[in-house]
Design an enzyme around this catalytic site. Structure first.
Site, short mmCIF file in Angstrom:
data_model
loop_
_atom_site.label_atom_id
_atom_site.label_comp_id
_atom_site.label_asym_id
_atom_site.label_seq_id
_atom_site.Cartn_x
_atom_site.Cartn_y
_atom_site.Cartn_z
N HIS A 1 3.70 -2.15 3.15
CA HIS A 1 3.69 -0.78 2.62
C HIS A 1 5.03 -0.44 1.97
O HIS A 1 6.08 -0.63 2.58
CB HIS A 1 3.43 0.23 3.74
CG HIS A 1 2.07 0.12 4.35
ND1 HIS A 1 1.74 -0.84 5.27
CD2 HIS A 1 0.94 0.86 4.16
CE1 HIS A 1 0.47 -0.70 5.63
NE2 HIS A 1 -0.04 0.33 4.97
N ASP B 1 0.80 -1.23 0.00
CA ASP B 1 0.00 0.00 0.00
C ASP B 1 0.84 1.28 0.00
O ASP B 1 2.00 1.29 0.40
CB ASP B 1 -0.89 0.03 1.25
CG ASP B 1 -2.05 -0.94 1.18
OD1 ASP B 1 -2.03 -1.83 0.31
OD2 ASP B 1 -2.97 -0.81 2.01
N HIS C 1 -5.50 9.62 -0.20
CA HIS C 1 -5.25 8.97 1.09
C HIS C 1 -5.53 9.95 2.23
O HIS C 1 -4.72 10.15 3.14
CB HIS C 1 -3.80 8.46 1.18
CG HIS C 1 -3.62 7.33 2.16
ND1 HIS C 1 -3.33 7.54 3.48
CD2 HIS C 1 -3.65 5.99 2.00
CE1 HIS C 1 -3.20 6.38 4.10
NE2 HIS C 1 -3.39 5.42 3.23
N HIS D 1 -6.48 2.84 -4.02
CA HIS D 1 -6.29 3.18 -2.60
C HIS D 1 -6.61 4.66 -2.38
O HIS D 1 -5.97 5.31 -1.56
CB HIS D 1 -4.87 2.85 -2.18
CG HIS D 1 -4.66 2.74 -0.69
ND1 HIS D 1 -5.60 2.18 0.16
CD2 HIS D 1 -3.62 3.13 0.10
CE1 HIS D 1 -5.13 2.22 1.40
NE2 HIS D 1 -3.95 2.80 1.40
#
Length: 279
Positions: free
Chosen positions: A238, A92, A147, A143
């Site tokens: 990540h 991510d 964010h 995503h």
């Protein structure tokens, strides 16, 4: 951040949103509480308490990333993936120029594939890196555009704008429209699922995660990921916002070789989510 691209129309689902049982129960709870408060003498305090409790339960579900009370939530690959000995590595918050190219090299060296849940504005800033992810056999999924830290507090319009914009940026940049979505930190509210349904996206969380945005000890991250590791698992790591080791290296770069070697030893194959989610 890179320059935004204009939003194009996203394919919409023609089916009505199937209300999850918990949302239907919540609506019925509200109706019953309001009815009791109006019709039953002395019941108003109890009715207010019931509504407050209901909201607390719904909020709790939204703060639990692996919960399916607010709608479908993929936490493991389907049963068919077990026979294929498949797991999904999901990465991510990228792409991150300092980290992502090294991640791609590690995956190539082990013959494994991953899914990158990318922040669309980072894709705008690093379009060639995003295209390289796909060219090397991996998958890019949604995503969000920015964010946002307040993502879970958005309403239907806010969700739609943020997610649809990301869909368009990712599709325009890499030539593939995402089919999976992951919320920032996995947090959401009841307004998210209808938006995902309309955009043709499946919510995907994870089976286990290493907390590698705040844990810089590779051994501890690896221990969390590998505990009871088995086929069908969806693992969360990540490349963006990665914690640093004592040597100042993004912890993902120390964890990933260990994880890939563990998969090899266990006879497991890391695949992209679109591949792994096939029945």
């Amino acid at each position: 951040m890179g320059k935004s691209t204009p939003m194009s129309s996203a394919p919409a689902s023609t089916e009505s949103w199937p209300w999850p049982p918990a949302i239907r129960a919540s609506a019925a709870w509200h109706v019953a509480a309001i009815g009791a408060g109006v019709l039953v003498p002395g019941a108003l305090p109890w009715a207010i308490g019931a509504i407050v409790l209901n909201h607390a339960l719904i909020t709790g579900a939204g703060l639990t990333p692996r919960s399916s009370l607010l709608g479908p939530n993929v936490t493991r690959l389907p049963e068919a993936a077990a026979a294929r000995r498949e797991v999904a590595i999901t990465i991510d918050d990228g792409p991150e120029p300092e980290v992502t190219p090294q991640v791609l090299d590690l995956l190539d060296a082990h013959g494994q594939r991953a899914t990158f849940f990318c922040i669309a504005e980072r894709v705008l800033a690093h379009p060639e890196l995003a295209r390289e992810i796909v060219a090397r056999g991996h998958s890019i999924q949604n995503h969000t555009a920015q964010h946002r830290h307040n993502f879970s507090f958005l309403g239907p319009r806010g969700f739609a704008a943020e997610i649809a914009r990301a869909q368009d940026i990712l599709a325009d940049t890499v030539g593939q429209r995402p089919t999976c979505f992951r919320a920032p930190a996995g947090l959401r509210n009841p307004f998210l699922e209808p938006v995902l349904h309309r955009l043709g996206l499946s919510l995907v969380s994870w089976t286990r995660r290493g907390f590698d945005t705040r844990e810089g000890d590779a051994a501890k991250v690896m221990a969390r990921l590998s505990h009871n590791l088995q086929a069908r698992d969806i693992l969360l790591l990540h490349d963006g916002n990665a914690a640093r080791t004592a040597k100042g290296q993004p912890v993902l770069l120390e964890v990933l070789p260990l994880l890939l070697e563990r998969l090899r030893a266990d006879g497991l194959r890391a695949v992209t989510l679109p591949e792994g989610l096939k029945a």
